[in-house]
Design a protein around this motif. Structure first.
Motif, PDB file in Angstrom:
ATOM      1  N   GLY A 110      -3.119  -9.085  -0.476  1.00 51.46           N
ATOM      2  CA  GLY A 110      -3.615 -10.022  -1.018  1.00 51.46           C
ATOM      3  C   GLY A 110      -2.768 -11.323  -1.235  1.00 51.46           C
ATOM      4  N   ASN A 111      -1.887 -11.520  -0.901  1.00 48.94           N
ATOM      5  CA  ASN A 111      -0.401 -12.883  -1.361  1.00 48.94           C
ATOM      6  C   ASN A 111      -1.000 -13.636  -0.591  1.00 48.94           C
ATOM      7  OD1 ASN A 111       0.903 -11.896  -3.181  1.00 48.94           O
ATOM      8  ND2 ASN A 111       2.430 -10.758  -1.888  1.00 48.94           N
ATOM      9  N   MET A 113      -4.051 -13.607   1.237  1.00 48.48           N
ATOM     10  CA  MET A 113      -5.568 -14.094   1.113  1.00 48.48           C
ATOM     11  C   MET A 113      -5.519 -14.699  -0.220  1.00 48.48           C
ATOM     12  SD  MET A 113      -7.581 -10.046   0.747  1.00 48.48           S
ATOM     13  CE  MET A 113      -8.903 -10.568   1.082  1.00 48.48           C
ATOM     14  N   LYS A 114      -4.561 -14.785  -1.339  1.00 49.33           N
ATOM     15  CA  LYS A 114      -4.829 -16.096  -1.881  1.00 49.33           C
ATOM     16  C   LYS A 114      -3.944 -17.224  -1.386  1.00 49.33           C
ATOM     17  CE  LYS A 114      -2.648 -16.926  -6.552  1.00 49.33           C
ATOM     18  NZ  LYS A 114      -2.197 -16.763  -7.751  1.00 49.33           N
ATOM     19  N   ALA A 115      -2.781 -17.729  -0.841  1.00 51.33           N
ATOM     20  CA  ALA A 115      -2.167 -18.691   0.030  1.00 51.33           C
ATOM     21  C   ALA A 115      -3.073 -18.952   0.951  1.00 51.33           C
ATOM     22  CB  ALA A 115      -0.734 -18.413   0.518  1.00 51.33           C
ATOM     23  N   PHE A 116      -3.824 -18.504   1.717  1.00 57.15           N
ATOM     24  CA  PHE A 116      -4.639 -18.836   3.289  1.00 57.15           C
ATOM     25  C   PHE A 116      -6.540 -19.003   2.797  1.00 57.15           C
ATOM     26  CE2 PHE A 116      -2.242 -16.748   6.192  1.00 57.15           C
ATOM     27  CZ  PHE A 116      -1.027 -18.171   6.320  1.00 57.15           C
ATOM     28  N   GLY A 117      -6.674 -18.238   1.104  1.00 56.31           N
ATOM     29  CA  GLY A 117      -8.500 -18.298   0.661  1.00 56.31           C
ATOM     30  C   GLY A 117      -8.985 -18.262   1.352  1.00 56.31           C
ATOM     31  N   ILE A 118      -8.203 -17.043   1.211  1.00 59.02           N
ATOM     32  CA  ILE A 118      -9.089 -16.182   2.265  1.00 59.02           C
ATOM     33  C   ILE A 118      -9.427 -14.969   1.412  1.00 59.02           C
ATOM     34  CG2 ILE A 118      -9.295 -13.604   4.658  1.00 59.02           C
ATOM     35  CD1 ILE A 118      -6.847 -15.414   5.933  1.00 59.02           C
ATOM     36  N   THR A 119     -10.971 -14.290   1.589  1.00 60.93           N
ATOM     37  CA  THR A 119     -11.601 -13.389   0.739  1.00 60.93           C
ATOM     38  C   THR A 119     -12.186 -12.273   0.648  1.00 60.93           C
ATOM     39  OG1 THR A 119     -14.330 -14.225   0.772  1.00 60.93           O
ATOM     40  CG2 THR A 119     -12.415 -15.065  -0.843  1.00 60.93           C
ATOM     41  N   LEU A 120     -12.340 -11.044   0.277  1.00 63.67           N
ATOM     42  CA  LEU A 120     -12.448  -9.618   1.534  1.00 63.67           C
ATOM     43  C   LEU A 120     -13.797  -9.776   1.777  1.00 63.67           C
ATOM     44  CD1 LEU A 120     -10.715  -6.638   1.720  1.00 63.67           C
ATOM     45  CD2 LEU A 120     -12.462  -6.438  -0.291  1.00 63.67           C
ATOM     46  N   ALA A 127     -12.380  -3.454   5.013  1.00 65.13           N
ATOM     47  CA  ALA A 127     -10.690  -4.156   5.187  1.00 65.13           C
ATOM     48  C   ALA A 127     -10.789  -3.751   3.287  1.00 65.13           C
ATOM     49  CB  ALA A 127     -10.380  -5.533   5.086  1.00 65.13           C
ATOM     50  N   HIS A 128      -9.243  -3.521   3.272  1.00 63.11           N
ATOM     51  CA  HIS A 128      -9.288  -3.245   1.318  1.00 63.11           C
ATOM     52  C   HIS A 128      -7.958  -4.270   1.404  1.00 63.11           C
ATOM     53  CE1 HIS A 128      -6.699   0.231   2.889  1.00 63.11           C
ATOM     54  NE2 HIS A 128      -5.712  -0.248   2.525  1.00 63.11           N
ATOM     55  N   HIS A 129      -8.076  -4.696  -0.214  1.00 65.88           N
ATOM     56  CA  HIS A 129      -7.450  -5.895  -0.565  1.00 65.88           C
ATOM     57  C   HIS A 129      -5.915  -4.674  -1.156  1.00 65.88           C
ATOM     58  CE1 HIS A 129      -6.393  -8.420  -4.193  1.00 65.88           C
ATOM     59  NE2 HIS A 129      -6.206  -9.511  -3.273  1.00 65.88           N
ATOM     60  N   LEU A 130      -4.291  -5.786  -0.695  1.00 64.31           N
ATOM     61  CA  LEU A 130      -3.805  -4.810  -0.714  1.00 64.31           C
ATOM     62  C   LEU A 130      -2.879  -5.897  -2.175  1.00 64.31           C
ATOM     63  CD1 LEU A 130      -2.007  -4.232   2.693  1.00 64.31           C
ATOM     64  CD2 LEU A 130      -3.069  -2.993   0.588  1.00 64.31           C
ATOM     65  N   PRO A 131      -3.173  -5.578  -3.584  1.00 65.88           N
ATOM     66  CA  PRO A 131      -2.808  -6.600  -4.478  1.00 65.88           C
ATOM     67  C   PRO A 131      -1.350  -6.494  -4.808  1.00 65.88           C
ATOM     68  CG  PRO A 131      -3.607  -4.768  -5.298  1.00 65.88           C
ATOM     69  CD  PRO A 131      -4.375  -4.447  -3.537  1.00 65.88           C
ATOM     70  N   GLN A 132      -0.776  -6.163  -4.246  1.00 67.97           N
ATOM     71  CA  GLN A 132       0.437  -5.382  -4.460  1.00 67.97           C
ATOM     72  C   GLN A 132       0.975  -6.024  -3.075  1.00 67.97           C
ATOM     73  OE1 GLN A 132      -0.979  -3.547  -3.030  1.00 67.97           O
ATOM     74  NE2 GLN A 132      -0.336  -1.451  -1.926  1.00 67.97           N
TER      75      GLN A 132
END
Length: 151
Positions: A110-111, A113-120, A127-132
């Motif tokens: 998730g970190n 994804m946020k840093a690179f502006g990638i969405t699920l 693919a599953h999002h790892l918010p932690q």
């Protein structure tokens, strides 16, 4: 025959009986269910293919997916860009889909994804999002008894 030859022959016979017993008992054991987490953070198609190949080799090496309790690929950092579906290598996409069909989970940090502006939605199906975060997910899995592999 000398005394030394008798001792050597006796030792060899004794060792061969132990080796045979060890092999025989191993073959009688039921296959064990494995839990594995593979870690990928290095960018590049070649590295990603290599890691996916290792995952397939793991599944094959333990006798198939039936002997895997759980297996997860955790991807973070620059490696995640390699899996964006708009530009993913076709062979890599096929390899991943085949592994997912054998039960391999694909976890996206998730970190990252946020840093690179990638969405699920931009990542492969399933693919599953790892918010932690990816490294925290790896830590959690290792604490649950997963074997950690970073090829």
């Amino acid at each position: 025959m000398t005394r030394r030859s008798f001792v050597l022959l006796g030792t060899l016979m004794l060792l061969s009986s132990f080796t045979g017993a060890a092999i025989a008992s191993h073959l009688k054991e039921q296959p064990r269910k494995h839990k594995v987490v593979d870690h990928l953070s290095e960018a590049g198609v070649d590295k990603a293919r290599f890691v996916l190949g290792n995952i397939q080799n793991t599944i094959t090496g333990v006798g198939g997916a039936a002997n895997i309790e759980a297996i997860e690929l955790v991807v973070h950092g620059p490696a995640l860009k390699t899996f964006v579906t708009a530009s993913i290598d076709p062979q890599l996409k096929e390899m991943l889909a085949e592994l997912q069909g054998q039960g391999v989970a694909f976890g996206a940090c998730g970190n990252t994804m946020k840093a690179f502006g990638i969405t699920l939605e931009q990542l492969p199906k399933g693919a599953h999002h790892l918010p932690q975060g990816g490294v925290v997910r790896i830590m959690e899995l290792v604490e649950q008894g997963y074997v950690y592999l970073r090829p």
